[in-house]
Enzyme design. Structure first.
Site, PDB file in Angstrom:
ATOM      1  N   GLN A  44      17.265  48.438  49.147  1.00 44.05           N
ATOM      2  CA  GLN A  44      18.421  47.527  49.128  1.00 44.05           C
ATOM      3  C   GLN A  44      18.103  46.178  49.764  1.00 44.05           C
ATOM      4  O   GLN A  44      18.544  45.132  49.291  1.00 44.05           O
ATOM      5  CB  GLN A  44      19.604  48.167  49.846  1.00 44.05           C
ATOM      6  CG  GLN A  44      20.527  48.869  48.869  1.00 44.05           C
ATOM      7  CD  GLN A  44      21.710  49.530  49.533  1.00 44.05           C
ATOM      8  OE1 GLN A  44      22.003  49.295  50.699  1.00 44.05           O
ATOM      9  NE2 GLN A  44      22.396  50.346  48.770  1.00 44.05           N
TER      10      GLN A  44
ATOM     11  N   TYR B 124      23.988  50.720  35.412  1.00 44.04           N
ATOM     12  CA  TYR B 124      24.161  49.534  34.575  1.00 44.04           C
ATOM     13  C   TYR B 124      25.051  49.844  33.372  1.00 44.04           C
ATOM     14  O   TYR B 124      25.272  51.004  33.021  1.00 44.04           O
ATOM     15  CB  TYR B 124      22.806  49.036  34.066  1.00 44.04           C
ATOM     16  CG  TYR B 124      21.968  48.373  35.132  1.00 44.04           C
ATOM     17  CD1 TYR B 124      22.338  47.136  35.644  1.00 44.04           C
ATOM     18  CD2 TYR B 124      20.823  48.975  35.620  1.00 44.04           C
ATOM     19  CE1 TYR B 124      21.572  46.517  36.621  1.00 44.04           C
ATOM     20  CE2 TYR B 124      20.048  48.365  36.605  1.00 44.04           C
ATOM     21  CZ  TYR B 124      20.431  47.128  37.093  1.00 44.04           C
ATOM     22  OH  TYR B 124      19.674  46.510  38.049  1.00 44.04           O
TER      23      TYR B 124
ATOM     24  N   ARG C  52      16.993  50.195  42.344  1.00 41.34           N
ATOM     25  CA  ARG C  52      18.193  50.122  43.181  1.00 41.34           C
ATOM     26  C   ARG C  52      18.390  51.428  43.936  1.00 41.34           C
ATOM     27  O   ARG C  52      19.364  52.142  43.740  1.00 41.34           O
ATOM     28  CB  ARG C  52      19.376  49.732  42.320  1.00 41.34           C
ATOM     29  CG  ARG C  52      19.264  48.248  42.012  1.00 41.34           C
ATOM     30  CD  ARG C  52      20.341  47.726  41.164  1.00 41.34           C
ATOM     31  NE  ARG C  52      20.516  46.302  41.448  1.00 41.34           N
ATOM     32  CZ  ARG C  52      21.309  45.509  40.782  1.00 41.34           C
ATOM     33  NH1 ARG C  52      22.028  45.979  39.796  1.00 41.34           N
ATOM     34  NH2 ARG C  52      21.415  44.247  41.096  1.00 41.34           N
TER      35      ARG C  52
ATOM     36  N   ASP D 144      16.615  43.785  47.315  1.00 42.23           N
ATOM     37  CA  ASP D 144      17.313  43.645  46.034  1.00 42.23           C
ATOM     38  C   ASP D 144      17.701  42.184  45.786  1.00 42.23           C
ATOM     39  O   ASP D 144      18.800  41.733  46.119  1.00 42.23           O
ATOM     40  CB  ASP D 144      18.542  44.561  46.033  1.00 42.23           C
ATOM     41  CG  ASP D 144      19.262  44.588  44.695  1.00 42.23           C
ATOM     42  OD1 ASP D 144      18.940  43.744  43.823  1.00 42.23           O
ATOM     43  OD2 ASP D 144      20.150  45.425  44.523  1.00 42.23           O
TER      44      ASP D 144
ATOM     45  N   SER E 134      20.735  41.343  43.472  1.00 44.62           N
ATOM     46  CA  SER E 134      22.034  41.407  44.142  1.00 44.62           C
ATOM     47  C   SER E 134      22.235  40.226  45.082  1.00 44.62           C
ATOM     48  O   SER E 134      23.309  39.630  45.102  1.00 44.62           O
ATOM     49  CB  SER E 134      22.172  42.709  44.940  1.00 44.62           C
ATOM     50  OG  SER E 134      22.263  43.797  44.072  1.00 44.62           O
TER      51      SER E 134
HETATM   52  P1  NAD Z   1      24.619  43.161  35.743  1.00 42.66           P
HETATM   53  O1  NAD Z   1      24.265  41.864  36.362  1.00 42.66           O
HETATM   54  O2  NAD Z   1      23.602  43.874  34.945  1.00 42.66           O
HETATM   55  O3  NAD Z   1      25.916  42.955  34.812  1.00 42.66           O
HETATM   56  C1  NAD Z   1      27.089  42.364  35.328  1.00 42.66           C
HETATM   57  C2  NAD Z   1      28.297  43.184  34.956  1.00 42.66           C
HETATM   58  O4  NAD Z   1      28.601  43.014  33.569  1.00 42.66           O
HETATM   59  C3  NAD Z   1      28.158  44.702  35.150  1.00 42.66           C
HETATM   60  O5  NAD Z   1      29.185  45.161  36.001  1.00 42.66           O
HETATM   61  C4  NAD Z   1      28.289  45.261  33.733  1.00 42.66           C
HETATM   62  O6  NAD Z   1      28.897  46.540  33.728  1.00 42.66           O
HETATM   63  C5  NAD Z   1      29.147  44.211  33.094  1.00 42.66           C
HETATM   64  N1  NAD Z   1      29.179  44.246  31.602  1.00 42.66           N
HETATM   65  C6  NAD Z   1      28.158  44.459  30.732  1.00 42.66           C
HETATM   66  N2  NAD Z   1      28.604  44.426  29.452  1.00 42.66           N
HETATM   67  C7  NAD Z   1      29.949  44.153  29.527  1.00 42.66           C
HETATM   68  C8  NAD Z   1      30.978  43.972  28.547  1.00 42.66           C
HETATM   69  N3  NAD Z   1      30.726  44.074  27.243  1.00 42.66           N
HETATM   70  N4  NAD Z   1      32.233  43.714  28.994  1.00 42.66           N
HETATM   71  C9  NAD Z   1      32.503  43.623  30.316  1.00 42.66           C
HETATM   72  N5  NAD Z   1      31.575  43.781  31.278  1.00 42.66           N
HETATM   73  C10 NAD Z   1      30.318  44.036  30.892  1.00 42.66           C
HETATM   74  O7  NAD Z   1      25.186  44.177  36.835  1.00 42.66           O
HETATM   75  P2  NAD Z   1      24.954  44.177  38.417  1.00 42.66           P
HETATM   76  O8  NAD Z   1      25.801  43.151  39.038  1.00 42.66           O
HETATM   77  O9  NAD Z   1      23.519  44.143  38.672  1.00 42.66           O
HETATM   78  O10 NAD Z   1      25.555  45.591  38.846  1.00 42.66           O
HETATM   79  C11 NAD Z   1      25.445  46.753  38.058  1.00 42.66           C
HETATM   80  C12 NAD Z   1      25.827  47.966  38.909  1.00 42.66           C
HETATM   81  O11 NAD Z   1      24.794  48.256  39.856  1.00 42.66           O
HETATM   82  C13 NAD Z   1      27.083  47.807  39.731  1.00 42.66           C
HETATM   83  O12 NAD Z   1      27.746  49.047  39.734  1.00 42.66           O
HETATM   84  C14 NAD Z   1      26.585  47.543  41.110  1.00 42.66           C
HETATM   85  O13 NAD Z   1      27.525  47.888  42.111  1.00 42.66           O
HETATM   86  C15 NAD Z   1      25.386  48.431  41.134  1.00 42.66           C
HETATM   87  N6  NAD Z   1      24.423  48.059  42.168  1.00 42.66           N
HETATM   88  C16 NAD Z   1      23.821  49.036  42.898  1.00 42.66           C
HETATM   89  C17 NAD Z   1      22.902  48.700  43.871  1.00 42.66           C
HETATM   90  C18 NAD Z   1      22.229  49.750  44.709  1.00 42.66           C
HETATM   91  O14 NAD Z   1      22.585  50.902  44.608  1.00 42.66           O
HETATM   92  N7  NAD Z   1      21.248  49.400  45.523  1.00 42.66           N
HETATM   93  C19 NAD Z   1      22.576  47.378  44.094  1.00 42.66           C
HETATM   94  C20 NAD Z   1      23.190  46.405  43.304  1.00 42.66           C
HETATM   95  C21 NAD Z   1      24.104  46.764  42.343  1.00 42.66           C
END
Ligand code: NAD
Length: 377
Positions: A129, A232, A124, A132, A135
């Protein structure tokens, strides 16, 4: 020599998506590839063969013919056994290989000598991006989760003031505010619901609030450290989980719709909603468990079903992105198009630079072996 790409129909029963669209076919050809599409590959996502042919693709009558000559195979999921058997030795396979779980397919691919890239492992970083896929698909799954909830919920989401009386707005609680959760929040807000959300990552609080939802979580010292460098969630201690569960229990029984999206990469999904919490909800309430395929966030959720527990409906549909197949395919195909660009050199010849940090991170099998450090026993 022109490099050949093949895109075949997805074999998994619930998989409606396709790895290329007529638009990306045109662009792949622009990059220097020749593209073959298996007949009917885009049908379930509303992309007809004629549109692929018009974009410059060759249509092959069956997967075996499409794969026989392919240097690069683009898929949504891992290829099936017969597809793997049809691969040319040394072919490059790019797909959502689910490598932590689907070890059988990965071993078979490695055994066949395929060079495999898992789209889940694209790092990421800013440059990646556009590739990705987690996402692009999670965003649509988050949207779709609210549509599914609205469909089985026997009431309206927005407040309505009518001559016959007022319809109260639905209270929606989104658990896990990553990509899917944030889109679920935005969608529920657009439909007029009163939205709250929780997450264990402190960075999520501001994002939730910026979408007009209220953040609900135990914000102690552990919470402040709960994000990895990669952004994460970390697994939380039992003590934290107990405190959070008490707060959530009080909140959940007043909700009409709960959407759970919590995942921890490489592990089973954390259990967020207990059987007691489900039982505390009013009859007619709805829960959508987006994490159902990773083991589920909700006690009693059943893969592929709408389970009914004490009048509460728990939606456990797999592959929510596949339930919005045309858009999901469109975005995923664009992720793959960008990735395929990395496989070509400036002269338009197939020459992956295995030192490129994106290719390096996504490479899971090469030269007959599984090579990714996170997957080696
Ligand atoms: P994910 O699919 O791995 O998980 C979904 C969500 O579940 C996450 O927000 C995680 O914190 C949450 N979670 C895990 N355990 C939990 C619990 N016990 N109780 C409540 N919530 C819980 O996550 P994702 O959607 O892939 O995103 C993770 C992070 O990465 C986010 O901050 C997102 O904005 C970021 N992100 C960055 C990029 C980039 O920089 N290119 C791209 C995509 C996502």
């Amino acid at each position: 020599m022109t490099a050949h790409i093949a895109v075949t129909r997805e074999r998994r029963a619930d998989e409606t998506r396709v790895a290329a669209t007529p638009d990306t076919v045109k662009k792949l050809i622009g990059l220097g590839f020749a593209v073959t599409i298996e007949a009917g590959a885009g049908e379930a996502a509303s992309y007809p063969d004629a549109d692929y042919a018009a974009a410059g693709a060759t249509i092959a009558p069956a997967a075996a013919q499409a794969l026989a000559n392919a240097d690069v195979v683009l898929k949504v999921r891992a290829p099936s056994e017969p597809e793997i058997a049809s691969l040319k030795s040394g072919a490059i396979v790019v797909a959502l290989l689910n490598p932590h779980v689907d070890k059988t397919a990965l071993d078979a691919l490695a055994g066949k000598g395929a060079t495999c890239f898992a789209m889940e492992f694209v790092p990421r970083i800013t440059r990646a991006q556009v590739m990705d896929a987690l996402s692009s698909q999670a965003n649509l799954a988050g949207y779709r989760s609210v549509i599914e909830a609205a469909e089985v919920y026997g009431r309206a989401l927005p407040m309505m003031m009518t001559a016959a009386g007022t319809v109260a707005p639905a209270k929606v609680f989104v658990m896990g505010a990553g990509v899917a959760g944030l889109q679920a929040i935005a969608t529920a807000r657009r439909l007029g619901a009163v939205v709250t959300a929780t997450d264990v990552r402190p960075a999520a609080k501001e994002q939730v609030e910026s979408l007009g939802a209220k953040f609900v979580a135990v914000e102690d010292e552990e919470f402040k450290q709960a994000e990895t460098a990669a952004g994460y969630a970390k697994p939380m201690s039992e003590e934290y989980q107990a405190k959070q569960a008490a707060l959530v229990s009080e909140h959940i029984r007043k909700q009409d719709i709960v959407i759970t999206t919590a995942l921890i990469p490489g592990r089973a999904a954390p259990r967020l909603v207990s059987a007691e919490q489900v039982a505390s909800m009013k009859p007619g309430s709805v829960i959508v468990d987006i994490a159902v395929e990773q083991g589920g966030n909700v006690a009693g959720s059943k893969l592929g079903e709408v389970a009914e527990v004490g009048g509460v409906k728990i939606v456990g549909y797999p592959n929510l992105a596949g339930r919005i197949a045309a858009d999901a395919s469109n975005l995923y195909a664009r992720n793959l198009l960008a990735f395929a660009g990395l496989l070509m050199n400036k002269e338009g010849a197939l020459a992956p630079d295995y030192e490129d940090e994106i290719l390096k991170a996504a490479l899971v099998a090469k030269d007959g072996a599984v090579v990714h450090p996170a997957l080696k026993a």
